[in-house]
Design a protein around this motif. Sequence first.
Motif, PDB file in Angstrom:
ATOM      1  N   HIS A 106      -2.966 -29.627   7.991  1.00 13.01           N
ATOM      2  CA  HIS A 106      -3.309 -28.317   7.447  1.00 13.01           C
ATOM      3  C   HIS A 106      -4.832 -28.279   7.463  1.00 13.01           C
ATOM      4  O   HIS A 106      -5.485 -29.131   6.845  1.00 13.01           O
ATOM      5  CB  HIS A 106      -2.769 -28.169   6.019  1.00 13.01           C
ATOM      6  N   LYS A 145       0.042 -23.625  16.613  1.00 17.71           N
ATOM      7  CA  LYS A 145      -0.276 -23.283  15.232  1.00 17.71           C
ATOM      8  C   LYS A 145       0.956 -22.734  14.530  1.00 17.71           C
ATOM      9  O   LYS A 145       1.830 -22.124  15.144  1.00 17.71           O
ATOM     10  CB  LYS A 145      -1.392 -22.239  15.188  1.00 17.71           C
ATOM     11  N   ARG A 146       1.013 -22.975  13.243  1.00 14.46           N
ATOM     12  CA  ARG A 146       2.037 -22.375  12.386  1.00 14.46           C
ATOM     13  C   ARG A 146       1.377 -22.029  11.074  1.00 14.46           C
ATOM     14  O   ARG A 146       0.283 -22.513  10.771  1.00 14.46           O
ATOM     15  CB  ARG A 146       3.169 -23.361  12.095  1.00 14.46           C
ATOM     16  N   GLY A 147       2.016 -21.205  10.287  1.00 15.30           N
ATOM     17  CA  GLY A 147       1.541 -20.955   8.935  1.00 15.30           C
ATOM     18  C   GLY A 147       1.817 -22.189   8.094  1.00 15.30           C
ATOM     19  O   GLY A 147       2.598 -23.063   8.481  1.00 15.30           O
ATOM     20  N   THR A 148       1.220 -22.255   6.930  1.00 12.70           N
ATOM     21  CA  THR A 148       1.366 -23.465   6.130  1.00 12.70           C
ATOM     22  C   THR A 148       2.718 -23.559   5.436  1.00 12.70           C
ATOM     23  O   THR A 148       3.019 -24.547   4.776  1.00 12.70           O
ATOM     24  CB  THR A 148       0.238 -23.565   5.074  1.00 12.70           C
ATOM     25  N   PHE A 185      -4.393 -23.230   8.634  1.00 14.79           N
ATOM     26  CA  PHE A 185      -3.325 -23.315   9.627  1.00 14.79           C
ATOM     27  C   PHE A 185      -2.719 -24.701   9.674  1.00 14.79           C
ATOM     28  O   PHE A 185      -3.372 -25.700   9.374  1.00 14.79           O
ATOM     29  CB  PHE A 185      -3.874 -22.990  11.024  1.00 14.79           C
ATOM     30  N   ASP A 186      -1.479 -24.703  10.084  1.00 14.35           N
ATOM     31  CA  ASP A 186      -0.775 -25.940  10.403  1.00 14.35           C
ATOM     32  C   ASP A 186      -0.957 -26.105  11.914  1.00 14.35           C
ATOM     33  O   ASP A 186      -0.474 -25.277  12.685  1.00 14.35           O
ATOM     34  CB  ASP A 186       0.699 -25.762  10.027  1.00 14.35           C
ATOM     35  N   ILE A 187      -1.691 -27.141  12.325  1.00 12.01           N
ATOM     36  CA  ILE A 187      -1.928 -27.378  13.751  1.00 12.01           C
ATOM     37  C   ILE A 187      -1.225 -28.664  14.133  1.00 12.01           C
ATOM     38  O   ILE A 187      -1.452 -29.703  13.491  1.00 12.01           O
ATOM     39  CB  ILE A 187      -3.438 -27.516  14.055  1.00 12.01           C
ATOM     40  N   LYS A 228      -8.551 -25.825   7.633  1.00  9.17           N
ATOM     41  CA  LYS A 228      -9.188 -24.530   7.391  1.00  9.17           C
ATOM     42  C   LYS A 228      -9.969 -24.105   8.625  1.00  9.17           C
ATOM     43  O   LYS A 228     -10.977 -24.718   8.985  1.00  9.17           O
ATOM     44  CB  LYS A 228     -10.195 -24.642   6.229  1.00  9.17           C
ATOM     45  N   SER A 277     -10.047 -19.200  13.979  1.00 11.04           N
ATOM     46  CA  SER A 277      -8.745 -18.540  14.148  1.00 11.04           C
ATOM     47  C   SER A 277      -8.888 -17.067  14.479  1.00 11.04           C
ATOM     48  O   SER A 277      -7.963 -16.447  14.987  1.00 11.04           O
ATOM     49  CB  SER A 277      -7.881 -18.721  12.915  1.00 11.04           C
ATOM     50  N   GLU A 310      -6.251 -18.879  20.836  1.00 11.27           N
ATOM     51  CA  GLU A 310      -4.964 -19.219  21.470  1.00 11.27           C
ATOM     52  C   GLU A 310      -5.170 -20.056  22.721  1.00 11.27           C
ATOM     53  O   GLU A 310      -4.452 -21.013  22.987  1.00 11.27           O
ATOM     54  CB  GLU A 310      -4.213 -17.940  21.848  1.00 11.27           C
ATOM     55  N   SER A 359      -0.083 -17.708   8.555  1.00 11.69           N
ATOM     56  CA  SER A 359      -1.094 -18.509   7.848  1.00 11.69           C
ATOM     57  C   SER A 359      -1.628 -17.761   6.627  1.00 11.69           C
ATOM     58  O   SER A 359      -1.591 -16.538   6.568  1.00 11.69           O
ATOM     59  CB  SER A 359      -2.223 -18.876   8.803  1.00 11.69           C
TER      60      SER A 359
END
Lengths: 394, 380
Positions: free
Chosen positions: B295, B318-321, B333-335, B297, B302, B308, B328
């Motif tokens: 996770h 990437k995903r939301g947390t 972000f969840d990378i 910042k 972003s 992208e 997000s």
Amino acid sequence: MLNSPQIRQQGSTMPFGNTHNQMKMKYTSEQEYPDLSKHNNHMAKILTPAMYERLRSKQTPSGFTLDDVIQTGVDNPGHPFIMTVGCVAGDEETYEVFKELLDPVIEDRHGGYKPSDKHKTDLNPSNLKGGDDLDSNYVLSSRVRTGRSVRGFCLPPHCSRGERRAVEKLSIEALASLSGDLKGKYYALKNMTEAEQQQLIDDHFLFDKPVSPLLLASGMGRDWPDARGIWHNDNKTFLVWVNEEDHLRVISMQKGGNMKEVFDRFCTGLTKIETLFKERSHAFMWNEHLGYVLTCPSNLGTGLRAGVHVKLPNMSKHAKFEEVLKKLRLQKRGTGGVDTAAVGGVFDISNADRLGFSEVELVQMVVDGVKLLVEMEKKLEKGQSIDDIMPAQK
Amino acid sequence: MAKNCHNDLKMKYSVDEEFPDLSLHNNHMAKVLNKEIYGKLRGKSTPSGFTLDDVIQTGVDNPGHPFIMTVGCVAGDEESYEFFKDLLDPIISDRHGGYKPTDKHKTDLNFENLKGGDDLDPNYVLSSRVRTGRSIKGFTLPPHNSRGERRGIEKLSIEALSSLEGEFKGKYYPLSGMTDAEQEQLINDHFLFDKPVSPLLTCAGMARDWPDGRGIWHNDNKTFLVWVNEEDHLRVISMQLGGNMKEVFRRFCVGLQKIEEIFKKHNHGFMWNEHLGYILTCPSNLGTGLRGGVHVKLPKLSTHAKFEEILTRLRLQKRGTGGVDTASVGGVFDISNADRLGSSEVAQVQLVVDGVKLMVEMEKKLEKGESIDGMIPAQK
């Protein structure tokens, strides 16, 4: 019981059954027996480890197993308002192959109905006395529904896409040949226009993909919306759902209190449809013990729920309301259906029984019972007692 | 005739009559399945009785997903990948960057092969996590397994996990018997998994008999966690706050290998083969089944036009947390690695470590109003 599309529960959709695993027979019955310690449904009350052991290796000719029968009851321990059945049939033979489980469930659910009992079918509307004069100041609408299964096909928990489509095709043919006040149109769920959809919603005809875990856990939501649809007559008083919880659900309804007319149309339409299916060599599933065979054991017999939306703000607060309903063999629901509460003193009052009484008898109970309830309401409005018109147990 | 789908009447109907309507669908299964393949495979079933219709039911019931291209099919047992290869090989190829039926997958769980990863800036990298799944040989998978099998897996898992010591010493919490206090604690630790709500999972049959046979094990330190009988037999997770991915990966590899040894001793090794690597329920998790992520910042990066593209070149996603289905929040972000099959665990975690390091540098540059044009990476 499982028929209401208005069941809205918080949270998840539920899994459907995948209970045809060959490996399970390597495990003992004890290792496979479901944990029913928190459960409160008819299946959980009846099933025992010994029964499970005897039945678990069986299957119907189409391949429906005991685990298929009970999966919905395992996945759904209970319901806040109602005692659920917790098992389903996957085909006509289920009720025979698994009778050791289903007979006691049926007996428990249907007031002591025994394996040797015979069920009487009576769809002759002229046998109904009265019913055309319920006070429409109180009785807002009247409705009769039932279900039918088409012989030669598996039931919604188990049917394949090919079977379901064949049921739809047969239904479309049969319904398309209705005429007069029953002339109507079929709307397939999968290619409905937005306008058609909106109209059906406004008419309160549209059924949606089941959200109830009771239904989904038994596999009835598979392949949605393939081969599902709604047919109704031009007058919007006769409606057929295809491939929802049962092969067919048939509904007759109208505003006001003329239950006689509703029942008349119901019987006429149903009998016509049955004839058309028979002509195509697919009669309805029926036998002299269980009457009409449907997916849920709670709907055996007549599969009939006849009811009214009726204003009973005073009566419903009376200390003896529940007792009166019981004596009249009626049940109450909110106007949203089985899972809802009443709004504004308006209740859905319908017959409690399905099996062991004929269609005419059940509708008669509703007609007579509602008439009495309305009289009671009027008395209470005037501040009078209703003690002297309390009914005997029917 | 071998027992078939479970509804033996369906073979009376033609392929045309039984073929699903996929006209509104957008998932890997719907892209690959056609009437020819359906006709060829519909009469088959694996030894345990899993059929083509079982494989594809989730994809038929779930036409698409707003954020992601779903797979639309699952395996019911190890043999599914063999019996239904005519369908699954093209899906695997489509999903895993052209992976061919003849390709070999490399497994590398030697954490010492990871370079760096112990110095991701914790001002930006809030937490680090590595997860994978494992399937236990001799049992069918969650879409298909019986209660007896599922309980057998749970029993074995409890035995294996309770023999762990040192930093791995921990405790098992079965979902069925959890106290309110335990449940509350597990929720606060973000460890608790709930009955799946996603129709992607429930339509495949994974939630049957819930919560029977399901549970959560974690070590006393709360840095190593195992889910039993959720979407896979086992999900193994190593995590901690901050950016020391090296430590997270070390613990991951060591713990995983200890667990594997114990299962092997009980004659129930993990499902693995040299073509598909670790066998899991969803074809998207084949190979390593590994998702290593942070996770982090990245409020400026972003919103950069090339965000992208950078992710694609770094082979990251990437995903939301909140996980795969979320957006997000607050620029966090969840990378994680995008790949699962065709590269090893070490290689995938390396991509995360190197890629996140670069992105944090980019973020810092953007903070200072500087350009990042000179730092855009080549395609990995």
